[in-house]
Motif scaffolding. Structure first.
Motif, short mmCIF file in Angstrom:
data_model
loop_
_atom_site.label_atom_id
_atom_site.label_comp_id
_atom_site.label_asym_id
_atom_site.label_seq_id
_atom_site.Cartn_x
_atom_site.Cartn_y
_atom_site.Cartn_z
N LYS A 47 0.82 -1.21 0.00
CA LYS A 47 0.00 0.00 0.00
C LYS A 47 0.86 1.26 0.00
CE LYS A 47 -4.43 1.05 1.93
NZ LYS A 47 -5.40 0.70 2.96
N SER A 48 1.87 1.29 0.87
CA SER A 48 2.71 2.48 0.93
C SER A 48 3.55 2.66 -0.33
CB SER A 48 3.61 2.45 2.18
OG SER A 48 4.53 1.39 2.10
N LEU A 49 4.01 1.56 -0.91
CA LEU A 49 4.78 1.65 -2.15
C LEU A 49 3.93 2.20 -3.29
CD1 LEU A 49 6.72 -1.72 -2.01
CD2 LEU A 49 7.72 0.56 -1.86
N LEU A 50 2.71 1.72 -3.38
CA LEU A 50 1.82 2.20 -4.44
C LEU A 50 1.45 3.66 -4.22
CD1 LEU A 50 -0.45 -0.94 -4.87
CD2 LEU A 50 1.20 -0.04 -6.51
N THR A 51 1.22 4.04 -2.98
CA THR A 51 0.90 5.43 -2.67
C THR A 51 2.05 6.34 -3.08
OG1 THR A 51 -0.54 4.76 -0.86
CG2 THR A 51 0.25 7.03 -0.83
N ARG A 52 3.27 5.95 -2.72
CA ARG A 52 4.45 6.75 -3.10
C ARG A 52 4.64 6.82 -4.60
NH1 ARG A 52 8.97 4.45 0.89
NH2 ARG A 52 7.98 2.59 0.14
N ALA A 53 4.15 5.80 -5.32
CA ALA A 53 4.27 5.79 -6.78
C ALA A 53 3.15 6.58 -7.44
CB ALA A 53 4.27 4.35 -7.28
N GLY A 54 2.26 7.17 -6.62
CA GLY A 54 1.20 8.00 -7.16
C GLY A 54 -0.06 7.25 -7.55
N VAL A 55 -0.21 6.02 -7.06
CA VAL A 55 -1.36 5.20 -7.40
C VAL A 55 -2.55 5.59 -6.52
CG1 VAL A 55 -2.25 2.83 -7.38
CG2 VAL A 55 0.09 3.29 -8.13
N ASN A 56 -3.72 5.61 -7.10
CA ASN A 56 -4.96 5.82 -6.36
C ASN A 56 -5.30 4.49 -5.69
OD1 ASN A 56 -7.59 6.05 -5.46
ND2 ASN A 56 -8.40 6.81 -7.40
N VAL A 57 -4.73 4.25 -4.51
CA VAL A 57 -4.84 2.95 -3.85
C VAL A 57 -6.29 2.65 -3.47
CG1 VAL A 57 -4.09 1.57 -1.87
CG2 VAL A 57 -2.46 3.04 -3.04
N ALA A 58 -7.01 3.63 -2.97
CA ALA A 58 -8.41 3.41 -2.60
C ALA A 58 -9.23 2.98 -3.82
CB ALA A 58 -9.01 4.66 -1.97
N GLY A 59 -9.00 3.63 -4.94
CA GLY A 59 -9.69 3.27 -6.18
C GLY A 59 -9.30 1.88 -6.66
N LEU A 60 -8.02 1.59 -6.57
CA LEU A 60 -7.53 0.27 -6.96
C LEU A 60 -8.17 -0.81 -6.10
CD1 LEU A 60 -5.62 -1.54 -8.62
CD2 LEU A 60 -3.83 -1.03 -6.94
N LEU A 129 -6.59 -2.86 -14.03
CA LEU A 129 -6.77 -1.87 -12.97
C LEU A 129 -5.47 -1.11 -12.69
CD1 LEU A 129 -8.92 -3.91 -10.44
CD2 LEU A 129 -9.66 -2.06 -11.92
N SER A 130 -4.35 -1.77 -12.91
CA SER A 130 -3.08 -1.12 -12.65
C SER A 130 -2.98 0.18 -13.43
CB SER A 130 -1.88 -1.98 -13.03
OG SER A 130 -2.12 -3.31 -12.96
N GLU A 131 -3.30 0.12 -14.71
CA GLU A 131 -3.23 1.33 -15.55
C GLU A 131 -4.29 2.34 -15.13
OE1 GLU A 131 -1.07 2.40 -17.89
OE2 GLU A 131 0.14 0.65 -17.42
N THR A 132 -5.48 1.86 -14.84
CA THR A 132 -6.58 2.75 -14.47
C THR A 132 -6.24 3.57 -13.23
OG1 THR A 132 -8.15 1.17 -15.37
CG2 THR A 132 -9.03 2.84 -13.88
N TYR A 133 -5.57 2.96 -12.27
CA TYR A 133 -5.31 3.64 -11.00
C TYR A 133 -3.86 4.10 -10.85
CZ TYR A 133 -9.99 2.26 -10.06
OH TYR A 133 -11.35 2.10 -10.15
N GLY A 134 -3.11 4.11 -11.93
CA GLY A 134 -1.83 4.79 -11.91
C GLY A 134 -0.58 3.94 -11.77
N VAL A 135 -0.68 2.62 -11.89
CA VAL A 135 0.53 1.81 -11.85
C VAL A 135 1.05 1.72 -13.28
CG1 VAL A 135 1.55 -0.41 -11.24
CG2 VAL A 135 -0.41 0.46 -9.95
N SER A 136 2.07 2.50 -13.57
CA SER A 136 2.57 2.55 -14.94
C SER A 136 3.54 1.41 -15.22
CB SER A 136 3.29 3.88 -15.18
OG SER A 136 4.47 3.93 -14.41
N ALA A 137 3.72 1.12 -16.48
CA ALA A 137 4.64 0.07 -16.89
C ALA A 137 6.06 0.41 -16.44
CB ALA A 137 4.59 -0.11 -18.40
#
Length: 140
Positions: A47-60, A129-137
């Motif tokens: 969760k913290s890694l994704l948040t720091r990467a700019g991912v909308n974790v709640a949406g994901l 969902l990764s792309e939708t919520y900001g987890v980029s390639a």
């Protein structure tokens, strides 16, 4: 797949994924169950890694829950759940990649990134969902 090769946190995520599948009356444990378990773990790094990467974790998390809610429910069983084909394939890919690299510090981050990369390779719905919520390639 040798579970003992996984980090303790990842083993805990698999156990929690089983609990999620049971609670939802799903017959199979799928990658979405594991991802949801990792996202819900307040002590975990995902969760913290994704948040720091700019991912909308709640949406994901909501998106993953929606996928799980769409899985078939099985009534009248003895409460047994099995590892699904996608999860089995994904775990085998993770083990294969882990065997290629020496384990260093940051194992959890490496395993989490491998998880996302392998989900994307397999075309599992969670990968969308990764792309939708900001987890980029590039993150993976």
């Amino acid at each position: 797949m040798r579970i003992d090769k996984l980090t303790t946190k990842f083993q805990q995520a698999l156990s929690e994924a089983q609990s999620i599948a049971l609670a939802k009356d799903n017959q199979y444990i799928e990658p979405a169950h594991v991802l949801l378990a990792m996202l819900r773990d307040s002590d975990g790094s995902a969760k913290s890694l994704l948040t720091r990467a700019g991912v909308n974790v709640a949406g994901l998390e909501k998106g993953v829950e929606k996928i799980i809610n769409g899985f078939p429910e099985v009534q009248g069983t003895s409460g047994e759940v099995q590892v699904g084909r996608d999860l089995s394939n994904w775990l085998n890919l993770c083990e294969k990649e882990a065997n290629k690299r020496m384990r260093r510090s940051g194992k959890e981050l490496a395993q989490f990134r491998k998880m996302l990369k392998n989900l994307r390779k397999q075309g599992v719905p969670v990968s969308e969902l990764s792309e939708t919520y900001g987890v980029s390639a590039s993150y993976i």
